[in-house]
Design a protein around this motif. Structure first.
Motif, PDB file in Angstrom:
ATOM      1  N   ILE A   5     -72.789 -70.230 -56.602  1.00  0.00           N
ATOM      2  CA  ILE A   5     -73.292 -71.578 -56.859  1.00  0.00           C
ATOM      3  C   ILE A   5     -72.350 -72.628 -56.284  1.00  0.00           C
ATOM      4  CG2 ILE A   5     -73.754 -73.267 -58.697  1.00  0.00           C
ATOM      5  CD1 ILE A   5     -74.880 -70.869 -60.330  1.00  0.00           C
ATOM      6  N   LYS A  38     -73.215 -75.414 -53.379  1.00  0.00           N
ATOM      7  CA  LYS A  38     -72.962 -76.848 -53.560  1.00  0.00           C
ATOM      8  C   LYS A  38     -72.081 -77.387 -52.436  1.00  0.00           C
ATOM      9  CE  LYS A  38     -73.638 -77.117 -58.530  1.00  0.00           C
ATOM     10  NZ  LYS A  38     -73.037 -77.402 -59.832  1.00  0.00           N
ATOM     11  N   GLN A  44     -74.255 -77.876 -49.440  1.00  0.00           N
ATOM     12  CA  GLN A  44     -75.061 -79.083 -49.619  1.00  0.00           C
ATOM     13  C   GLN A  44     -74.239 -80.338 -49.339  1.00  0.00           C
ATOM     14  OE1 GLN A  44     -76.345 -78.407 -53.671  1.00  0.00           O
ATOM     15  NE2 GLN A  44     -78.435 -77.973 -53.008  1.00  0.00           N
ATOM     16  N   LEU A  45     -73.011 -80.367 -49.826  1.00  0.00           N
ATOM     17  CA  LEU A  45     -72.138 -81.519 -49.604  1.00  0.00           C
ATOM     18  C   LEU A  45     -71.840 -81.695 -48.119  1.00  0.00           C
ATOM     19  CD1 LEU A  45     -70.294 -83.816 -50.577  1.00  0.00           C
ATOM     20  CD2 LEU A  45     -68.494 -82.105 -50.873  1.00  0.00           C
TER      21      LEU A  45
END
Length: 81
Positions: A12, A16, A19-20
């Motif tokens: 996870i 993330k 995504q950043l």
């Protein structure tokens, strides 16, 4: 069970991070039009995203291999008994 939880948490976190990095690439791309950024910054963010994605895929592949090995080991134990 705790090991699985840590592994899922790790996945996870990596998602993330990707995504950043993609968000930063998009933000840098928008800034190109205002001359506050350069195409090389956008490229760098995208390269980091791809590197992180490749790392995540390798991590998931390792988990899959471990699970398959454990599964086949359990079946061998049952056959021996």
């Amino acid at each position: 069970m705790q090991n699985i939880h840590k592994t899922l948490e790790s996945i996870i976190i990596e998602i993330k991070l990707i995504q950043l990095q993609l968000h930063l690439a998009k933000k840098s791309a928008k800034k190109i039009y205002t001359l506050q950024s350069t195409p090389s910054k956008v490229q760098l963010h995208i390269e980091h995203s791809l590197h992180s994605l490749n790392h995540l895929i390798a991590h998931i592949d390792d988990l899959k291999i471990d699970a398959e090995l454990k599964h086949s080991a359990r079946h061998r134990t049952k056959e021996i008994q």
